[in-house]
Scaffold this motif. Structure first.
Motif, PDB file in Angstrom:
ATOM      1  N   ARG A 194      23.803  -2.998 -19.888  1.00  0.00           N
ATOM      2  CA  ARG A 194      24.269  -3.174 -21.271  1.00  0.00           C
ATOM      3  C   ARG A 194      23.354  -2.453 -22.258  1.00  0.00           C
ATOM      4  NH1 ARG A 194      24.719  -9.082 -22.851  1.00  0.00           N
ATOM      5  NH2 ARG A 194      25.402  -8.104 -24.810  1.00  0.00           N
ATOM      6  N   PHE A 195      22.126  -2.218 -21.840  1.00  0.00           N
ATOM      7  CA  PHE A 195      21.212  -1.472 -22.697  1.00  0.00           C
ATOM      8  C   PHE A 195      20.040  -0.963 -21.867  1.00  0.00           C
ATOM      9  CE2 PHE A 195      19.551  -5.786 -22.800  1.00  0.00           C
ATOM     10  CZ  PHE A 195      18.167  -5.616 -22.728  1.00  0.00           C
ATOM     11  N   THR A 196      19.291  -0.045 -22.432  1.00  0.00           N
ATOM     12  CA  THR A 196      18.070   0.457 -21.819  1.00  0.00           C
ATOM     13  C   THR A 196      16.889  -0.008 -22.658  1.00  0.00           C
ATOM     14  OG1 THR A 196      19.197   2.414 -20.965  1.00  0.00           O
ATOM     15  CG2 THR A 196      16.794   2.515 -21.117  1.00  0.00           C
ATOM     16  N   GLU A 197      15.923  -0.606 -22.010  1.00  0.00           N
ATOM     17  CA  GLU A 197      14.785  -1.155 -22.741  1.00  0.00           C
ATOM     18  C   GLU A 197      13.891  -0.049 -23.294  1.00  0.00           C
ATOM     19  OE1 GLU A 197      11.299  -4.532 -22.017  1.00  0.00           O
ATOM     20  OE2 GLU A 197      12.016  -3.335 -20.325  1.00  0.00           O
ATOM     21  N   ASP A 198      13.393  -0.267 -24.486  1.00  0.00           N
ATOM     22  CA  ASP A 198      12.416   0.624 -25.110  1.00  0.00           C
ATOM     23  C   ASP A 198      11.037  -0.023 -24.949  1.00  0.00           C
ATOM     24  OD1 ASP A 198      10.672   1.967 -26.852  1.00  0.00           O
ATOM     25  OD2 ASP A 198      12.313   2.518 -28.196  1.00  0.00           O
ATOM     26  N   PRO A 199      10.180   0.525 -24.075  1.00  0.00           N
ATOM     27  CA  PRO A 199       8.871  -0.107 -23.813  1.00  0.00           C
ATOM     28  C   PRO A 199       8.010  -0.258 -25.061  1.00  0.00           C
ATOM     29  CG  PRO A 199       9.347   1.601 -22.190  1.00  0.00           C
ATOM     30  CD  PRO A 199      10.378   1.732 -23.262  1.00  0.00           C
ATOM     31  N   VAL A 200       8.078   0.714 -25.970  1.00  0.00           N
ATOM     32  CA  VAL A 200       7.259   0.647 -27.177  1.00  0.00           C
ATOM     33  C   VAL A 200       7.706  -0.518 -28.057  1.00  0.00           C
ATOM     34  CG1 VAL A 200       6.565   1.853 -29.274  1.00  0.00           C
ATOM     35  CG2 VAL A 200       6.754   3.108 -27.110  1.00  0.00           C
ATOM     36  N   ARG A 201       9.001  -0.616 -28.284  1.00  0.00           N
ATOM     37  CA  ARG A 201       9.515  -1.715 -29.099  1.00  0.00           C
ATOM     38  C   ARG A 201       9.215  -3.069 -28.458  1.00  0.00           C
ATOM     39  NH1 ARG A 201      15.344  -0.262 -31.816  1.00  0.00           N
ATOM     40  NH2 ARG A 201      14.754   1.727 -32.784  1.00  0.00           N
ATOM     41  N   THR A 211       5.016 -17.208 -30.448  1.00  0.00           N
ATOM     42  CA  THR A 211       5.774 -18.309 -29.849  1.00  0.00           C
ATOM     43  C   THR A 211       6.996 -17.771 -29.117  1.00  0.00           C
ATOM     44  OG1 THR A 211       7.169 -18.646 -31.798  1.00  0.00           O
ATOM     45  CG2 THR A 211       5.078 -19.854 -31.710  1.00  0.00           C
ATOM     46  N   LEU A 212       7.516 -18.594 -28.225  1.00  0.00           N
ATOM     47  CA  LEU A 212       8.730 -18.235 -27.523  1.00  0.00           C
ATOM     48  C   LEU A 212       9.893 -18.114 -28.494  1.00  0.00           C
ATOM     49  CD1 LEU A 212      10.105 -17.702 -24.813  1.00  0.00           C
ATOM     50  CD2 LEU A 212      10.379 -20.179 -24.532  1.00  0.00           C
ATOM     51  N   ASP A 213       9.908 -18.967 -29.520  1.00  0.00           N
ATOM     52  CA  ASP A 213      10.959 -18.895 -30.542  1.00  0.00           C
ATOM     53  C   ASP A 213      10.997 -17.511 -31.183  1.00  0.00           C
ATOM     54  OD1 ASP A 213      11.807 -21.450 -30.166  1.00  0.00           O
ATOM     55  OD2 ASP A 213      10.748 -22.302 -31.878  1.00  0.00           O
ATOM     56  N   GLY A 214       9.816 -17.051 -31.602  1.00  0.00           N
ATOM     57  CA  GLY A 214       9.757 -15.762 -32.267  1.00  0.00           C
ATOM     58  C   GLY A 214      10.170 -14.624 -31.369  1.00  0.00           C
ATOM     59  N   PHE A 215       9.745 -14.667 -30.099  1.00  0.00           N
ATOM     60  CA  PHE A 215      10.103 -13.594 -29.179  1.00  0.00           C
ATOM     61  C   PHE A 215      11.601 -13.596 -28.900  1.00  0.00           C
ATOM     62  CE2 PHE A 215      10.744 -11.747 -24.972  1.00  0.00           C
ATOM     63  CZ  PHE A 215      10.071 -10.545 -25.116  1.00  0.00           C
ATOM     64  N   ALA A 216      12.172 -14.780 -28.634  1.00  0.00           N
ATOM     65  CA  ALA A 216      13.596 -14.855 -28.326  1.00  0.00           C
ATOM     66  C   ALA A 216      14.446 -14.367 -29.479  1.00  0.00           C
ATOM     67  CB  ALA A 216      13.970 -16.293 -27.965  1.00  0.00           C
ATOM     68  N   SER A 217      14.041 -14.676 -30.705  1.00  0.00           N
ATOM     69  CA  SER A 217      14.834 -14.248 -31.856  1.00  0.00           C
ATOM     70  C   SER A 217      14.748 -12.750 -32.097  1.00  0.00           C
ATOM     71  CB  SER A 217      14.368 -14.990 -33.114  1.00  0.00           C
ATOM     72  OG  SER A 217      13.021 -14.661 -33.421  1.00  0.00           O
ATOM     73  N   GLY A 218      13.717 -12.099 -31.542  1.00  0.00           N
ATOM     74  CA  GLY A 218      13.574 -10.662 -31.744  1.00  0.00           C
ATOM     75  C   GLY A 218      14.019  -9.818 -30.571  1.00  0.00           C
ATOM     76  N   LEU A 219      14.684 -10.414 -29.584  1.00  0.00           N
ATOM     77  CA  LEU A 219      15.067  -9.674 -28.386  1.00  0.00           C
ATOM     78  C   LEU A 219      15.973  -8.476 -28.677  1.00  0.00           C
ATOM     79  CD1 LEU A 219      15.710 -12.371 -25.615  1.00  0.00           C
ATOM     80  CD2 LEU A 219      13.995 -10.560 -25.610  1.00  0.00           C
ATOM     81  N   SER A 220      16.766  -8.574 -29.733  1.00  0.00           N
ATOM     82  CA  SER A 220      17.683  -7.467 -30.037  1.00  0.00           C
ATOM     83  C   SER A 220      16.936  -6.200 -30.419  1.00  0.00           C
ATOM     84  CB  SER A 220      18.631  -7.871 -31.173  1.00  0.00           C
ATOM     85  OG  SER A 220      17.891  -8.195 -32.348  1.00  0.00           O
ATOM     86  N   GLN A 221      15.637  -6.309 -30.695  1.00  0.00           N
ATOM     87  CA  GLN A 221      14.859  -5.157 -31.148  1.00  0.00           C
ATOM     88  C   GLN A 221      14.330  -4.312 -29.994  1.00  0.00           C
ATOM     89  OE1 GLN A 221      11.708  -6.542 -33.725  1.00  0.00           O
ATOM     90  NE2 GLN A 221      13.012  -8.140 -34.627  1.00  0.00           N
ATOM     91  N   ILE A 222      14.431  -4.771 -28.750  1.00  0.00           N
ATOM     92  CA  ILE A 222      13.764  -4.067 -27.655  1.00  0.00           C
ATOM     93  C   ILE A 222      14.637  -2.999 -27.017  1.00  0.00           C
ATOM     94  CG2 ILE A 222      12.461  -6.173 -27.161  1.00  0.00           C
ATOM     95  CD1 ILE A 222      14.077  -6.493 -24.617  1.00  0.00           C
ATOM     96  N   ALA A 223      15.904  -2.900 -27.405  1.00  0.00           N
ATOM     97  CA  ALA A 223      16.788  -1.900 -26.813  1.00  0.00           C
ATOM     98  C   ALA A 223      16.522  -0.531 -27.432  1.00  0.00           C
ATOM     99  CB  ALA A 223      18.245  -2.288 -27.010  1.00  0.00           C
ATOM    100  N   GLU A 227      20.702  -0.627 -29.745  1.00  0.00           N
ATOM    101  CA  GLU A 227      22.098  -0.928 -29.441  1.00  0.00           C
ATOM    102  C   GLU A 227      22.231  -1.668 -28.115  1.00  0.00           C
ATOM    103  OE1 GLU A 227      24.394   2.607 -29.515  1.00  0.00           O
ATOM    104  OE2 GLU A 227      23.983   3.058 -31.622  1.00  0.00           O
ATOM    105  N   ILE A 228      22.918  -2.795 -28.168  1.00  0.00           N
ATOM    106  CA  ILE A 228      23.221  -3.577 -26.966  1.00  0.00           C
ATOM    107  C   ILE A 228      24.725  -3.766 -26.915  1.00  0.00           C
ATOM    108  CG2 ILE A 228      22.911  -5.775 -25.778  1.00  0.00           C
ATOM    109  CD1 ILE A 228      20.220  -6.048 -27.116  1.00  0.00           C
ATOM    110  N   ALA A 229      25.345  -3.348 -25.812  1.00  0.00           N
ATOM    111  CA  ALA A 229      26.795  -3.429 -25.683  1.00  0.00           C
ATOM    112  C   ALA A 229      27.265  -4.875 -25.777  1.00  0.00           C
ATOM    113  CB  ALA A 229      27.242  -2.821 -24.354  1.00  0.00           C
ATOM    114  N   ASP A 230      28.421  -5.050 -26.384  1.00  0.00           N
ATOM    115  CA  ASP A 230      28.980  -6.396 -26.509  1.00  0.00           C
ATOM    116  C   ASP A 230      29.331  -6.964 -25.138  1.00  0.00           C
ATOM    117  OD1 ASP A 230      28.769  -6.282 -29.241  1.00  0.00           O
ATOM    118  OD2 ASP A 230      30.812  -5.535 -29.543  1.00  0.00           O
ATOM    119  N   SER A 231      29.301  -8.282 -25.043  1.00  0.00           N
ATOM    120  CA  SER A 231      29.658  -8.974 -23.805  1.00  0.00           C
ATOM    121  C   SER A 231      30.736 -10.000 -24.100  1.00  0.00           C
ATOM    122  CB  SER A 231      28.434  -9.668 -23.207  1.00  0.00           C
ATOM    123  OG  SER A 231      28.800 -10.518 -22.136  1.00  0.00           O
ATOM    124  N   GLN A 232      31.710 -10.081 -23.198  1.00  0.00           N
ATOM    125  CA  GLN A 232      32.787 -11.057 -23.327  1.00  0.00           C
ATOM    126  C   GLN A 232      32.611 -12.222 -22.347  1.00  0.00           C
ATOM    127  OE1 GLN A 232      35.022 -10.684 -25.778  1.00  0.00           O
ATOM    128  NE2 GLN A 232      33.922  -8.799 -26.322  1.00  0.00           N
TER     129      GLN A 232
END
Length: 382
Positions: A194-201, A211-223, A227-232
């Protein structure tokens, strides 16, 4: 000893032995079944080398080895317990058995005319004969139980003596299967992404969150490209029925304090060393690797806005962005597998201390943690 006294002793002994039932289940049968399970797993390992989907075949083989080894532990534990019970019972009744043998010897060596005579005449002789006729079936049953107990003790002792080789082969087999599985996963290139990880990001996100909260909320930034393809995907129908990612038992539920008084939003599962951890559903790997103070972590997205976070693994498999199937391997627990002698010494220990590793499972929906018990089936010992 008079004939009347002999018959009284026999009747009393028979009453003491009446109703002595064999313990529930047969530990020898259980241990033999576990041995056959390990032998089948070894055959599966050979077949997996030529399988079209080697990762799937090897995953099932590792599971089979783990199940067989767990069953062997349980079988040996039950065998040791049963053998100790029987030995204690036989030892406690040595005097009773000796007395019985003396009675039988007295009756057997008495001349026929003496056995037929009775101080009260023919009527007394008839009554004694009737008593003897009633006692004989119980006496035979008692002798049969004694023979069965002696045979079972011998079988259980031989079983425990031969277990070392079976365990050694099983432990070598599961280690070989785990190594082959790791290599097969590394060689796999056919998984959808669905996406390719960007090691720098990813590195920036990790360094900027505490915190885990902060990391989980920022996961969309690592692609890469953001861009992360939509999932159904939709797993709502599986809610409450999803199997645990590892064979183990729930040690602490969400909100329960551990030994140090710490409470967490997720659950803690106790597992055996080097146990295989699998994806509980089909999912996208959103992150894998070390994170904060959680050790190695893998974050799975089974459906939009839902995350399964697994931490405490020694090894993690796969790459961020890959879409994996339910049951796909995602890592191994840590710890050292006990030596053969240690496993055999645990055969009489039913405390569960062999589950020395812990997997932390947290479920997040809409950015907030929810009780994993609402998603996972936690009522079974894996």
């Amino acid at each position: 000893m008079s004939l009347r006294h002999a018959l009284a002793v026999i009747a009393t002994g028979a009453a003491l032995w009446a109703g002595a039932a064999v313990g529930d289940g047969d530990p020898a049968v259980a241990a033999r079944a576990a041995s056959a399970q390990l032998e089948q797993a070894a055959l599966d390992l050979q077949a997996a080398e030529g399988a079209r989907d080697r990762v799937h075949a090897l995953t099932e083989t590792v599971r089979a080895f783990e199940a067989g080894l767990a069953a062997m532990r349980d079988g040996l534990r039950r065998a040791a317990t049963r053998e100790a019970t029987l030995s204690h019972r036989l030892q406690a009744r040595e005097g009773e058995i000796a007395q019985l043998m003396g009675v039988l010897l007295t009756i057997e060596t008495s001349p026929p005319p003496v056995r037929m005579l009775h101080p009260q005449g023919p009527l007394g002789s008839a009554r004694s004969g009737m008593i003897l006729a009633e006692v004989t079936p119980a006496l035979n049953a008692r002798a049969e139980r004694l023979r069965h107990d002696l045979d079972e003790v011998q079988t259980l002792r031989l079983l425990q003596q031969s277990a070392a080789q079976t365990l050694e082969q099983g432990l070598a087999g599961v280690q070989e299967a785990r190594s082959a599985l790791s290599q097969a996963i590394a060689d796999r290139t056919d998984l959808p992404r669905r996406f390719t990880e960007d090691p720098v990001r990813t590195a920036i996100l990790i360094s900027s969150t505490e915190t885990l909260d902060g990391f989980a909320s920022g996961l969309s930034q690592i692609a890469a490209g953001g861009e992360i393809a939509d999932s159904q995907a939709d797993i709502a129908a599986l809610k409450g029925r999803i199997p645990l990612p590892v064979q183990g038992v729930v040690l602490h539920r969400a909100g329960e304090a551990d030994a140090a008084g710490v409470t967490r939003a997720g659950m803690v599962v106790a597992a055996r060393p080097r146990a295989l951890v699998t994806s509980p559903t089909s999912a996208t790997i959103r992150y894998r690797g070390p994170l904060l103070d959680l050790g190695n972590v893998i974050i799975l997205e089974p459906q939009p806005d839902t995350l399964f976070i697994l931490s405490g693994l020694a090894e993690v498999y796969g790459e961020a962005g890959q879409v994996i199937a339910a049951g796909a391997p995602v890592g191994l627990m840590g710890g050292a597998v006990p030596e053969i002698g240690a496993i055999l010494s645990l055969s009489g220990d039913g405390t569960g201390t062999e589950r020395s590793e812990t997997l932390y499972i947290e479920v997040r929906q809409g950015g907030s943690p929810v009780d994993p018990a609402t998603w996972f089936r936690t009522d079974k010992d894996g």
